[in-house]
Design a protein around this motif. Structure first.
Motif, PDB file in Angstrom:
ATOM      1  N   ILE A 395     -75.360 -18.210  38.686  1.00 51.84           N
ATOM      2  CA  ILE A 395     -74.616 -17.173  38.402  1.00 51.84           C
ATOM      3  C   ILE A 395     -73.687 -17.536  37.449  1.00 51.84           C
ATOM      4  CG2 ILE A 395     -72.853 -15.630  39.519  1.00 51.84           C
ATOM      5  CD1 ILE A 395     -74.108 -16.141  42.120  1.00 51.84           C
ATOM      6  N   HIS A 396     -73.060 -18.757  37.349  1.00 50.54           N
ATOM      7  CA  HIS A 396     -72.096 -18.899  36.071  1.00 50.54           C
ATOM      8  C   HIS A 396     -72.940 -18.744  34.774  1.00 50.54           C
ATOM      9  CE1 HIS A 396     -68.230 -20.671  37.533  1.00 50.54           C
ATOM     10  NE2 HIS A 396     -68.880 -20.630  38.952  1.00 50.54           N
ATOM     11  N   ARG A 397     -74.291 -19.231  34.789  1.00 52.41           N
ATOM     12  CA  ARG A 397     -74.914 -18.967  33.614  1.00 52.41           C
ATOM     13  C   ARG A 397     -75.170 -17.780  33.065  1.00 52.41           C
ATOM     14  NH1 ARG A 397     -77.854 -23.639  35.469  1.00 52.41           N
ATOM     15  NH2 ARG A 397     -79.546 -22.234  36.485  1.00 52.41           N
ATOM     16  N   SER A 398     -75.396 -16.917  34.189  1.00 53.50           N
ATOM     17  CA  SER A 398     -75.497 -15.500  33.790  1.00 53.50           C
ATOM     18  C   SER A 398     -74.335 -14.718  32.981  1.00 53.50           C
ATOM     19  CB  SER A 398     -75.907 -14.561  35.095  1.00 53.50           C
ATOM     20  OG  SER A 398     -74.868 -14.759  35.879  1.00 53.50           O
ATOM     21  N   PHE A 399     -73.213 -15.505  33.321  1.00 54.60           N
ATOM     22  CA  PHE A 399     -71.695 -14.889  32.726  1.00 54.60           C
ATOM     23  C   PHE A 399     -71.990 -15.048  31.145  1.00 54.60           C
ATOM     24  CE2 PHE A 399     -69.392 -16.125  36.712  1.00 54.60           C
ATOM     25  CZ  PHE A 399     -69.686 -14.663  37.506  1.00 54.60           C
ATOM     26  N   GLY A 400     -72.817 -16.117  30.640  1.00 56.96           N
ATOM     27  CA  GLY A 400     -72.666 -16.195  29.510  1.00 56.96           C
ATOM     28  C   GLY A 400     -71.860 -17.501  28.883  1.00 56.96           C
ATOM     29  N   VAL A 401     -72.254 -18.220  27.998  1.00 58.06           N
ATOM     30  CA  VAL A 401     -71.555 -19.471  27.800  1.00 58.06           C
ATOM     31  C   VAL A 401     -70.107 -19.145  27.271  1.00 58.06           C
ATOM     32  CG1 VAL A 401     -73.635 -20.633  27.163  1.00 58.06           C
ATOM     33  CG2 VAL A 401     -72.353 -19.472  25.077  1.00 58.06           C
ATOM     34  N   HIS A 402     -69.639 -18.021  26.786  1.00 60.49           N
ATOM     35  CA  HIS A 402     -68.368 -17.837  26.398  1.00 60.49           C
ATOM     36  C   HIS A 402     -67.421 -17.613  27.675  1.00 60.49           C
ATOM     37  CE1 HIS A 402     -70.077 -13.968  27.447  1.00 60.49           C
ATOM     38  NE2 HIS A 402     -68.874 -13.295  27.576  1.00 60.49           N
ATOM     39  N   LYS A 403     -67.871 -17.495  28.857  1.00 62.59           N
ATOM     40  CA  LYS A 403     -67.139 -17.398  29.894  1.00 62.59           C
ATOM     41  C   LYS A 403     -67.432 -18.688  30.703  1.00 62.59           C
ATOM     42  CE  LYS A 403     -65.715 -13.363  29.720  1.00 62.59           C
ATOM     43  NZ  LYS A 403     -64.171 -12.955  29.723  1.00 62.59           N
ATOM     44  N   SER A 404     -68.539 -19.318  30.936  1.00 58.75           N
ATOM     45  CA  SER A 404     -68.749 -20.590  31.901  1.00 58.75           C
ATOM     46  C   SER A 404     -69.809 -21.351  31.097  1.00 58.75           C
ATOM     47  CB  SER A 404     -69.050 -20.430  33.040  1.00 58.75           C
ATOM     48  OG  SER A 404     -69.250 -21.598  33.668  1.00 58.75           O
ATOM     49  N   SER A 461     -76.304 -15.120  51.135  1.00 57.53           N
ATOM     50  CA  SER A 461     -77.239 -14.220  50.089  1.00 57.53           C
ATOM     51  C   SER A 461     -76.684 -14.272  48.965  1.00 57.53           C
ATOM     52  CB  SER A 461     -77.630 -12.911  50.481  1.00 57.53           C
ATOM     53  OG  SER A 461     -76.212 -12.092  50.462  1.00 57.53           O
ATOM     54  N   ARG A 462     -77.723 -14.059  47.688  1.00 57.26           N
ATOM     55  CA  ARG A 462     -77.240 -14.192  46.444  1.00 57.26           C
ATOM     56  C   ARG A 462     -76.197 -12.977  46.210  1.00 57.26           C
ATOM     57  NH1 ARG A 462     -78.433 -15.916  41.586  1.00 57.26           N
ATOM     58  NH2 ARG A 462     -78.237 -14.547  40.011  1.00 57.26           N
ATOM     59  N   GLU A 463     -76.503 -11.892  46.690  1.00 57.36           N
ATOM     60  CA  GLU A 463     -75.619 -10.592  46.613  1.00 57.36           C
ATOM     61  C   GLU A 463     -74.121 -10.941  46.963  1.00 57.36           C
ATOM     62  OE1 GLU A 463     -78.382 -10.509  48.095  1.00 57.36           O
ATOM     63  OE2 GLU A 463     -79.640  -9.209  46.458  1.00 57.36           O
ATOM     64  N   VAL A 464     -73.995 -11.817  48.220  1.00 58.92           N
ATOM     65  CA  VAL A 464     -72.671 -12.016  48.509  1.00 58.92           C
ATOM     66  C   VAL A 464     -72.089 -13.244  47.362  1.00 58.92           C
ATOM     67  CG1 VAL A 464     -71.283 -13.378  50.383  1.00 58.92           C
ATOM     68  CG2 VAL A 464     -73.031 -11.752  50.933  1.00 58.92           C
ATOM     69  N   ARG A 465     -72.899 -14.290  47.072  1.00 56.90           N
ATOM     70  CA  ARG A 465     -72.409 -15.217  46.288  1.00 56.90           C
ATOM     71  C   ARG A 465     -71.953 -14.600  44.803  1.00 56.90           C
ATOM     72  NH1 ARG A 465     -74.013 -20.629  47.001  1.00 56.90           N
ATOM     73  NH2 ARG A 465     -75.840 -19.588  48.336  1.00 56.90           N
ATOM     74  N   GLU A 466     -72.805 -13.786  44.446  1.00 58.58           N
ATOM     75  CA  GLU A 466     -72.779 -13.085  43.001  1.00 58.58           C
ATOM     76  C   GLU A 466     -71.464 -12.298  43.039  1.00 58.58           C
ATOM     77  OE1 GLU A 466     -74.918 -10.864  39.498  1.00 58.58           O
ATOM     78  OE2 GLU A 466     -75.954 -11.275  41.544  1.00 58.58           O
ATOM     79  N   GLU A 467     -71.279 -11.624  44.037  1.00 62.68           N
ATOM     80  CA  GLU A 467     -69.944 -10.680  44.250  1.00 62.68           C
ATOM     81  C   GLU A 467     -68.665 -11.612  44.168  1.00 62.68           C
ATOM     82  OE1 GLU A 467     -68.332  -7.172  46.898  1.00 62.68           O
ATOM     83  OE2 GLU A 467     -69.755  -8.103  47.679  1.00 62.68           O
ATOM     84  N   TRP A 468     -68.650 -12.643  44.905  1.00 57.80           N
ATOM     85  CA  TRP A 468     -67.556 -13.936  45.249  1.00 57.80           C
ATOM     86  C   TRP A 468     -67.361 -14.278  43.759  1.00 57.80           C
ATOM     87  CZ3 TRP A 468     -63.560 -15.241  47.780  1.00 57.80           C
ATOM     88  CH2 TRP A 468     -63.207 -16.487  47.648  1.00 57.80           C
ATOM     89  N   VAL A 469     -68.182 -14.872  42.969  1.00 64.00           N
ATOM     90  CA  VAL A 469     -67.997 -15.697  41.747  1.00 64.00           C
ATOM     91  C   VAL A 469     -67.585 -14.759  40.953  1.00 64.00           C
ATOM     92  CG1 VAL A 469     -69.168 -17.074  40.259  1.00 64.00           C
ATOM     93  CG2 VAL A 469     -69.712 -17.228  42.521  1.00 64.00           C
ATOM     94  N   THR A 470     -68.263 -13.535  40.870  1.00 66.77           N
ATOM     95  CA  THR A 470     -67.664 -12.495  39.742  1.00 66.77           C
ATOM     96  C   THR A 470     -66.166 -12.244  40.098  1.00 66.77           C
ATOM     97  OG1 THR A 470     -70.045 -11.722  39.624  1.00 66.77           O
ATOM     98  CG2 THR A 470     -68.157 -10.282  38.801  1.00 66.77           C
ATOM     99  N   ALA A 471     -65.752 -11.877  41.144  1.00 66.25           N
ATOM    100  CA  ALA A 471     -64.391 -11.689  41.654  1.00 66.25           C
ATOM    101  C   ALA A 471     -63.346 -12.842  41.293  1.00 66.25           C
ATOM    102  CB  ALA A 471     -64.268 -11.150  42.880  1.00 66.25           C
ATOM    103  N   LYS A 472     -63.852 -13.995  41.506  1.00 61.23           N
ATOM    104  CA  LYS A 472     -63.335 -14.905  41.316  1.00 61.23           C
ATOM    105  C   LYS A 472     -62.858 -15.266  39.780  1.00 61.23           C
ATOM    106  CE  LYS A 472     -63.064 -20.029  42.657  1.00 61.23           C
ATOM    107  NZ  LYS A 472     -63.880 -21.074  43.231  1.00 61.23           N
ATOM    108  N   TYR A 473     -63.837 -15.513  39.094  1.00 56.64           N
ATOM    109  CA  TYR A 473     -63.749 -15.994  37.792  1.00 56.64           C
ATOM    110  C   TYR A 473     -63.548 -14.644  36.681  1.00 56.64           C
ATOM    111  CZ  TYR A 473     -64.775 -20.601  39.695  1.00 56.64           C
ATOM    112  OH  TYR A 473     -64.941 -21.460  40.329  1.00 56.64           O
TER     113      TYR A 473
END
Length: 705
Positions: A395-404, A461-473
């Protein structure tokens, strides 16, 4: 004949018909040859004999005609006074006229004769030609009469075969209609599946291989799509042009444990998904939504199985808080050693663990994933200073290297400055920043907008993980305080400098002070970033970024200095590396047009200069006084900095002169940069350890010149 070797009746029929037609062809050729021979013989006789006589008589006729004309002329020219000549001329005229009459009669006779003979010769040739054809037809009729019983037999067999073929054709047509109806119903189901948002995903837990056609977007200039046969087998992703064999298959990813697969919607093409690895990204397209979900689910399941198998390695060896399976993933395969063995025997069998692995994983809180709490994380976001599990790293990699910026702790190479950044941050500090207002009791949290967000867990699940990491960072929903007006007053720049000076160069305020800071807007957060960078406190710098600070902010109250310039004043590499990892531009000048490279040259820090040069800092820029970084270093008589800048400039010139090809001294430059980056910032004489490398590089570049 080869195609019908198993059909006796057809072979026999072909043989007899071939023999009959061969005999017919032979008779026909014989007839044509005889007719042509007779016709040529008659024509040769007619031309050589009869036509020749006509030509000779015509030639004689023309000759006598000329003689008569000559005789008339001589007779007319004789004078009357010469009686003898008159009589001779008259006598010659009579003779010439008689010869002409005879020649005329002969010529007329031959012409009439050839006219009649021409008709007889042509009729004779036609008659002989017809007789030849008649003989050929009689012979052919006799041949086919002999074959007539067999033809009747074949005709009866053919009727039987035609009836059987008609019956078979009807049966095949009925079966084709049945298959077509099934295919049409299947296509309707596929269309419903492709348009449905709640499709059922089929995961095959007992299967280790999956194959099928996918469209692959090429990496060429035009980004075209090609159809290839893809194979997932043995934890690898490969493809080939055809599905008949795997020979020549191209391995796209050797280890799916390092990859993350997600559906991809940011394209005009449907049914696309993305495979993200640490070094590259692949975009693939399935034929329909059902197949797309199957591929995504299967690759995720394959990576999860491989990861679980790796985690199931016997962990009977413990070194600090680093387990044996971690050493097995970072080093060569580890043999299980009994705890009853003598310590010396055990230590001899243990592989050497890279120092950066110990440094990163022994930091407080880094033994579990910073986002979901999964034990033994193997990945890290080194610009945020946190360790992650493989699911959260995707999920961090999907943000792009400018974010993570994500890399493997055990499988990737780490630079010393990146390790220093990780050592000064860690999961505990990151949670105090990005999870400041996360409820401790329960898994449901409220963000700053009042929306409920489920906290990620190792098995979510991935949906819960992605929503959490997106809201966090990305949204930073748990960073700001509810009462942002009540926060400590920020010390002034002189106070910060005095505190650092009184504490022997260390930050006297401590991490707790910086982590309790807050900012009302982006400008306040950017000023907080400048203050934290000035003392080199990475937790404070990360807190400022979480509050929305601009990494390229210009402080108008202090000569338009940027946070990167402030980080240089500490003399440490870690703050500079942290700013560069989080997107600071290396050539942003201050009010005096001094870039960070100018300030590093003024401070005389060779390690920081190496960090800036590795990020392609422009050393040709000049300040308001017309000085570049090299001239400042020369003026300060700093030999190490001058050497680094001159060698970097020489390397740049050599690359330009070589037309962009590899420079022979690139490895030496990398070695020098590595040596300077590894120098402890507190060591005054540390730079002397790199003099041998510099001397070697200087002699090498002199040779190339």
């Amino acid at each position: 004949m080869v195609h019908f070797k198993d059909d006796t009746m057809l072979l026999e029929a072909i043989g007899k018909f071939t023999q009959c037609l061969s005999q017919w062809n032979l008779n026909y050729n014989t007839m044509i040859e005889n007719c042509n021979s007779y016709f040529i013989q008659c024509m040769n006789s007619f031309i050589k004999n009869d036509i020749k006589r006509v030509k000779d008589s015509r030639r004689n006729f023309h000759k006598n005609s000329e003689d008569v004309g000559t005789a008339f002329s001589r007779n007319a020219q004789v004078p009357k006074s010469k009686l003898g000549e008159c009589e001779e001329a008259a006598s010659n005229l009579v003779i010439s006229r008689n010869n002409f009459k005879k020649a005329s009669i002969d010529y007329l006779f031959e012409v009439n004769i050839i006219q009649y003979k021409k008709r007889t010769e042509v009729l004779n040739c036609l008659l002989s030609h017809l007789k030849g054809h008649q003989s050929f037809i009689v012979q052919t009729n006799s041949t086919f009469n002999d074959l007539n019983p067999y033809i009747q037999q074949i005709s009866a067999s053919l009727q039987t075969l035609q009836n059987e073929a008609a019956s078979t054709r009807q049966q095949l047509r009925n079966e084709s209609n049945t298959v077509l109806n099934l295919a049409m119903s299947s296509s309707v189901d596929d269309h419903r599946m492709s348009t449905s948002t709640s499709s059922q995903i089929d995961v095959y837990p007992n299967e280790e291989c999956m194959e099928g056609y996918l469209y692959k977007r090429t990496t060429k200039t035009f980004k075209s799509w090609v159809r290839r046969w893809f194979i997932v087998d043995n934890n690898q992703l490969m493809y080939c042009s055809q599905h008949k064999s795997r020979e020549g298959a191209v391995i796209m990813e050797r280890d799916l444990r390092l990859c993350n697969v997600v559906p991809f919607q940011d394209t005009d093409r449907r049914f696309c998904f993305q495979i993200i690895s640490p070094h590259r990204t692949h975009l693939l397209q399935a034929d329909n939504e059902k197949d797309c979900q199957k591929w995504v689910a299967f690759i995720q399941e394959t990576a999860k199985k491989a990861y679980n198998r790796m985690n199931s390695t016997p962990s009977c060896i413990k070194v600090g808080c680093i387990s044996a399976d971690l050493m097995a993933s970072s080093c060569s395969p580890l043999r299980c050693v009994s705890t009853k063995s003598p310590p010396s025997a055990t230590s001899n069998l243990l592989p050497k663990i890279p120092s950066h692995v110990k440094s990163i994983l022994t930091i407080s809180g880094n033994d579990v994933c910073c986002d979901c709490g999964h034990p033994d994380p193997r990945w890290a976001s080194f610009n945020l200073g946190v360790t992650l599990c493989i699911e959260c790293s995707g999920i961090h990699r999907s943000f792009g290297v400018h974010k993570s910026k994500v890399k493997s702790v055990t499988l990737d190479a780490w630079e010393p400055d990146q390790v220093r950044v990780m050592e000064q941050l860690g999961n505990d500090i990151a949670r105090r920043i990005f999870e400041l207002f996360v409820c401790e009791d329960g898994d449901v949290c409220m963000n700053d907008a009042g929306t409920k967000i489920v906290k990620a867990t190792p098995n979510c699940s991935r949906e819960v993980r992605e929503e959490w990491v997106t809201a966090k960072y990305l949204k930073r929903s748990f960073v700001r305080r509810s009462n942002s007006q009540n926060h400590p007053t920020m010390p002034s720049t002189p106070q910060l400098k005095n505190a650092v000076k009184m504490n022997d160069g260390a930050d006297a305020y401590g991490n707790d002070y910086w982590l309790n800071q807050d900012a009302d807007d982006s400008e306040a957060a950017s000023k907080l970033l400048c203050r934290a960078a000035e003392v080199g406190n990475l937790p404070g710098m990360l807190k400022a970024l979480a509050l929305g600070a601009d990494v390229n902010f210009k402080n108008t109250e202090d000569s338009d200095k940027t946070p990167l310039i402030y980080s240089l004043t500490t003399g440490l590499n870690a703050p500079v590396e942290f700013m560069l990892l989080n997107g600071s531009k290396v050539d942003v000048p201050d009010a005096d047009k001094k870039t960070p490279l100018h300030h590093a040259a003024i401070l005389g820090n060779a390690g920081q200069i190496c960090l800036l040069l590795k990020r392609k800092a422009n050393q040709h820029l000049k300040d308001i006084n017309g000085n570049d970084a090299l001239s400042i270093a020369v003026e300060n008589a700093d030999a190490n900095v001058v050497t680094i800048l001159r060698l970097a400039r020489l390397n740049e010139e050599m690359k330009g002169s070589d037309g962009g090809f590899d420079n022979p001294s690139d490895d030496m430059f990398a070695e020098v940069f590595k040596d300077f980056s590894a120098i402890p910032s507190s060591s005054v004489d540390g730079a002397s350890s790199t003099r041998s490398s510099i001397c070697t590089l200087s002699s090498t570049t002199t040779t190339f010149q």
